[in-house]
Scaffold this motif. Sequence first.
Motif, PDB file in Angstrom:
ATOM      1  N   ASP A 100      -0.771   6.520  -5.037  1.00 21.19           N
ATOM      2  CA  ASP A 100      -1.970   7.343  -5.134  1.00 21.19           C
ATOM      3  C   ASP A 100      -2.889   7.040  -3.954  1.00 21.19           C
ATOM      4  OD1 ASP A 100      -4.869   7.828  -5.945  1.00 21.19           O
ATOM      5  OD2 ASP A 100      -3.817   8.697  -7.660  1.00 21.19           O
ATOM      6  N   PRO A 101      -3.385   8.085  -3.258  1.00 27.47           N
ATOM      7  CA  PRO A 101      -4.256   7.851  -2.098  1.00 27.47           C
ATOM      8  C   PRO A 101      -5.443   6.938  -2.406  1.00 27.47           C
ATOM      9  CG  PRO A 101      -3.629  10.158  -2.197  1.00 27.47           C
ATOM     10  CD  PRO A 101      -3.117   9.524  -3.460  1.00 27.47           C
ATOM     11  N   GLY A 102      -5.961   6.983  -3.606  1.00 34.50           N
ATOM     12  CA  GLY A 102      -7.101   6.151  -3.971  1.00 34.50           C
ATOM     13  C   GLY A 102      -6.759   4.691  -4.221  1.00 34.50           C
ATOM     14  N   ALA A 103      -5.459   4.368  -4.232  1.00 28.50           N
ATOM     15  CA  ALA A 103      -5.039   2.986  -4.520  1.00 28.50           C
ATOM     16  C   ALA A 103      -4.274   2.358  -3.362  1.00 28.50           C
ATOM     17  CB  ALA A 103      -4.171   2.975  -5.781  1.00 28.50           C
ATOM     18  N   ARG A 104      -4.261   3.018  -2.205  1.00 30.37           N
ATOM     19  CA  ARG A 104      -3.450   2.529  -1.094  1.00 30.37           C
ATOM     20  C   ARG A 104      -3.949   1.225  -0.495  1.00 30.37           C
ATOM     21  NH1 ARG A 104      -1.833   8.378   1.338  1.00 30.37           N
ATOM     22  NH2 ARG A 104      -0.308   8.815  -0.305  1.00 30.37           N
ATOM     23  N   ASP A 105      -5.214   0.897  -0.685  1.00 31.02           N
ATOM     24  CA  ASP A 105      -5.730  -0.355  -0.125  1.00 31.02           C
ATOM     25  C   ASP A 105      -5.359  -1.576  -0.966  1.00 31.02           C
ATOM     26  OD1 ASP A 105      -7.350   0.373  -2.245  1.00 31.02           O
ATOM     27  OD2 ASP A 105      -9.217  -0.233  -1.280  1.00 31.02           O
ATOM     28  N   LEU A 106      -4.611  -1.389  -2.045  1.00 34.89           N
ATOM     29  CA  LEU A 106      -4.203  -2.498  -2.905  1.00 34.89           C
ATOM     30  C   LEU A 106      -2.883  -3.128  -2.468  1.00 34.89           C
ATOM     31  CD1 LEU A 106      -4.991  -0.996  -6.440  1.00 34.89           C
ATOM     32  CD2 LEU A 106      -6.440  -2.458  -5.016  1.00 34.89           C
ATOM     33  N   GLY A 107      -2.216  -2.538  -1.462  1.00 42.59           N
ATOM     34  CA  GLY A 107      -0.927  -3.076  -1.031  1.00 42.59           C
ATOM     35  C   GLY A 107       0.214  -2.716  -1.956  1.00 42.59           C
ATOM     36  N   LEU A 108       0.048  -1.647  -2.718  1.00 41.67           N
ATOM     37  CA  LEU A 108       1.055  -1.275  -3.710  1.00 41.67           C
ATOM     38  C   LEU A 108       2.368  -0.818  -3.097  1.00 41.67           C
ATOM     39  CD1 LEU A 108      -1.052   0.581  -6.415  1.00 41.67           C
ATOM     40  CD2 LEU A 108       0.190  -1.556  -6.653  1.00 41.67           C
ATOM     41  N   GLY A 109       2.317  -0.137  -1.949  1.00 43.98           N
ATOM     42  CA  GLY A 109       3.554   0.313  -1.315  1.00 43.98           C
ATOM     43  C   GLY A 109       4.459  -0.862  -0.996  1.00 43.98           C
ATOM     44  N   ALA A 110       3.897  -1.884  -0.379  1.00 43.92           N
ATOM     45  CA  ALA A 110       4.673  -3.082  -0.046  1.00 43.92           C
ATOM     46  C   ALA A 110       5.125  -3.806  -1.302  1.00 43.92           C
ATOM     47  CB  ALA A 110       3.846  -4.014   0.841  1.00 43.92           C
ATOM     48  N   ALA A 111       4.254  -3.888  -2.301  1.00 40.59           N
ATOM     49  CA  ALA A 111       4.627  -4.569  -3.544  1.00 40.59           C
ATOM     50  C   ALA A 111       5.776  -3.848  -4.243  1.00 40.59           C
ATOM     51  CB  ALA A 111       3.413  -4.665  -4.465  1.00 40.59           C
ATOM     52  N   LEU A 112       5.723  -2.521  -4.283  1.00 37.72           N
ATOM     53  CA  LEU A 112       6.812  -1.743  -4.894  1.00 37.72           C
ATOM     54  C   LEU A 112       8.109  -1.921  -4.118  1.00 37.72           C
ATOM     55  CD1 LEU A 112       4.850   1.484  -5.827  1.00 37.72           C
ATOM     56  CD2 LEU A 112       6.184   0.110  -7.440  1.00 37.72           C
ATOM     57  N   MET A 113       8.021  -1.890  -2.788  1.00 39.00           N
ATOM     58  CA  MET A 113       9.216  -2.091  -1.963  1.00 39.00           C
ATOM     59  C   MET A 113       9.834  -3.455  -2.219  1.00 39.00           C
ATOM     60  SD  MET A 113      10.157   0.459  -0.056  1.00 39.00           S
ATOM     61  CE  MET A 113      11.225  -0.433   1.083  1.00 39.00           C
ATOM     62  N   ASN A 114       9.033  -4.498  -2.155  1.00 41.50           N
ATOM     63  CA  ASN A 114       9.551  -5.847  -2.359  1.00 41.50           C
ATOM     64  C   ASN A 114      10.157  -6.014  -3.746  1.00 41.50           C
ATOM     65  OD1 ASN A 114       8.991  -6.942   0.219  1.00 41.50           O
ATOM     66  ND2 ASN A 114       6.854  -7.226  -0.339  1.00 41.50           N
ATOM     67  N   HIS A 115       9.511  -5.438  -4.748  1.00 41.23           N
ATOM     68  CA  HIS A 115      10.011  -5.523  -6.124  1.00 41.23           C
ATOM     69  C   HIS A 115      11.353  -4.807  -6.256  1.00 41.23           C
ATOM     70  CE1 HIS A 115       9.395  -6.109 -10.472  1.00 41.23           C
ATOM     71  NE2 HIS A 115      10.010  -4.945 -10.595  1.00 41.23           N
ATOM     72  N   ALA A 116      11.440  -3.597  -5.713  1.00 37.32           N
ATOM     73  CA  ALA A 116      12.673  -2.812  -5.820  1.00 37.32           C
ATOM     74  C   ALA A 116      13.833  -3.479  -5.076  1.00 37.32           C
ATOM     75  CB  ALA A 116      12.440  -1.393  -5.288  1.00 37.32           C
ATOM     76  N   ILE A 117      13.568  -3.989  -3.882  1.00 32.39           N
ATOM     77  CA  ILE A 117      14.613  -4.653  -3.094  1.00 32.39           C
ATOM     78  C   ILE A 117      15.102  -5.903  -3.821  1.00 32.39           C
ATOM     79  CG2 ILE A 117      15.081  -5.919  -0.958  1.00 32.39           C
ATOM     80  CD1 ILE A 117      13.093  -3.910   0.407  1.00 32.39           C
ATOM     81  N   ALA A 118      14.173  -6.703  -4.337  1.00 27.77           N
ATOM     82  CA  ALA A 118      14.552  -7.928  -5.046  1.00 27.77           C
ATOM     83  C   ALA A 118      15.383  -7.605  -6.283  1.00 27.77           C
ATOM     84  CB  ALA A 118      13.306  -8.719  -5.426  1.00 27.77           C
ATOM     85  N   GLU A 119      14.993  -6.586  -7.014  1.00 28.06           N
ATOM     86  CA  GLU A 119      15.734  -6.234  -8.231  1.00 28.06           C
ATOM     87  C   GLU A 119      17.114  -5.680  -7.896  1.00 28.06           C
ATOM     88  OE1 GLU A 119      16.472  -6.234 -12.228  1.00 28.06           O
ATOM     89  OE2 GLU A 119      14.781  -7.139 -11.176  1.00 28.06           O
ATOM     90  N   ALA A 120      17.205  -4.854  -6.844  1.00 29.03           N
ATOM     91  CA  ALA A 120      18.515  -4.326  -6.427  1.00 29.03           C
ATOM     92  C   ALA A 120      19.436  -5.465  -6.016  1.00 29.03           C
ATOM     93  CB  ALA A 120      18.339  -3.336  -5.283  1.00 29.03           C
ATOM     94  N   SER A 121      18.904  -6.434  -5.295  1.00 34.42           N
ATOM     95  CA  SER A 121      19.683  -7.592  -4.878  1.00 34.42           C
ATOM     96  C   SER A 121      20.124  -8.413  -6.088  1.00 34.42           C
ATOM     97  CB  SER A 121      18.867  -8.447  -3.911  1.00 34.42           C
ATOM     98  OG  SER A 121      19.621  -9.548  -3.458  1.00 34.42           O
ATOM     99  N   ALA A 122      19.207  -8.642  -7.021  1.00 31.70           N
ATOM    100  CA  ALA A 122      19.525  -9.420  -8.217  1.00 31.70           C
ATOM    101  C   ALA A 122      20.603  -8.745  -9.063  1.00 31.70           C
ATOM    102  CB  ALA A 122      18.258  -9.632  -9.050  1.00 31.70           C
ATOM    103  N   ARG A 123      20.666  -7.426  -8.997  1.00 26.67           N
ATOM    104  CA  ARG A 123      21.671  -6.682  -9.765  1.00 26.67           C
ATOM    105  C   ARG A 123      22.996  -6.567  -9.013  1.00 26.67           C
ATOM    106  NH1 ARG A 123      20.084  -3.413 -14.161  1.00 26.67           N
ATOM    107  NH2 ARG A 123      17.991  -3.950 -14.845  1.00 26.67           N
ATOM    108  N   GLY A 124      23.081  -7.179  -7.836  1.00 26.03           N
ATOM    109  CA  GLY A 124      24.346  -7.248  -7.121  1.00 26.03           C
ATOM    110  C   GLY A 124      24.666  -6.094  -6.198  1.00 26.03           C
ATOM    111  N   HIS A 125      23.699  -5.229  -5.916  1.00 24.69           N
ATOM    112  CA  HIS A 125      23.952  -4.109  -5.011  1.00 24.69           C
ATOM    113  C   HIS A 125      24.065  -4.618  -3.574  1.00 24.69           C
ATOM    114  CE1 HIS A 125      23.532  -1.042  -8.075  1.00 24.69           C
ATOM    115  NE2 HIS A 125      22.515  -1.738  -8.545  1.00 24.69           N
ATOM    116  N   GLY A 126      24.858  -3.895  -2.760  1.00 25.54           N
ATOM    117  CA  GLY A 126      25.143  -4.367  -1.413  1.00 25.54           C
ATOM    118  C   GLY A 126      24.246  -3.834  -0.327  1.00 25.54           C
ATOM    119  N   ALA A 127      23.728  -2.613  -0.488  1.00 23.64           N
ATOM    120  CA  ALA A 127      22.952  -2.007   0.599  1.00 23.64           C
ATOM    121  C   ALA A 127      22.025  -0.936   0.051  1.00 23.64           C
ATOM    122  CB  ALA A 127      23.880  -1.404   1.640  1.00 23.64           C
TER     123      ALA A 127
END
Length: 199
Positions: A100-127
């Motif tokens: 949401d444009p009103g929440a972009r200063d919270l660092g949510l984009g980076a937090a969502l990216m890091n969370h998704a990448i970590a979870e994909a890795s933990a679930r054994g995905h390769g790329a």
Amino acid sequence: MTDLHETATNNTVAMSIAAPSYEIRAERGSDVAARESLLDVCFGASRHARTCQRLRDGRLPAEGLAFSAVVQGRLVGTIRLWHVDAGGRAALMLGPLAVDPGARDLGLGAALMNHAIAEASARGHGAIVLLGDAPYYARFGFTADRMATLALPGPFERDRLLGLELKPGALDRARGIVLASGKRVRRGAAEFQPLADVA
């Protein structure tokens, strides 16, 4: 729940930022309407005609890899990953990522990216592959390396096709068109089939 805070660097006490805290959690069925509205705000009505959308149409996100960011009970961010065949190699396609444009200063984009990448890795995905701005996604490890032999099933900008190997060699010998390979939405089900609500 993830709380935003700032720690002083000169051995003084930590200072709290006057910003709301956010939570990143598994997407719920009750998030569907708010997610679709957020995507409309961020990408406009033409988002349904984009090339990457063709890889999502009629498919379900990869199991356990659809997340919502919530501030004070309101959905302010979304990220999903989808199963694809990346030129003969199993991979995930990331997108859309929206905040949401009103929440972009919270660092949510980076937090969502890091969370998704970590979870994909933990679930054994390769790329993971995505179509996006290289300067933004480079900080998460995405590069155009190994992408020159891959293409999307429609128009796309070559320098925006990026990949991240979660396992070394996961994109070795990847050549050809990236194709959808995830579970299909059940016949007769809503286009945006909600995920089960989680308490």
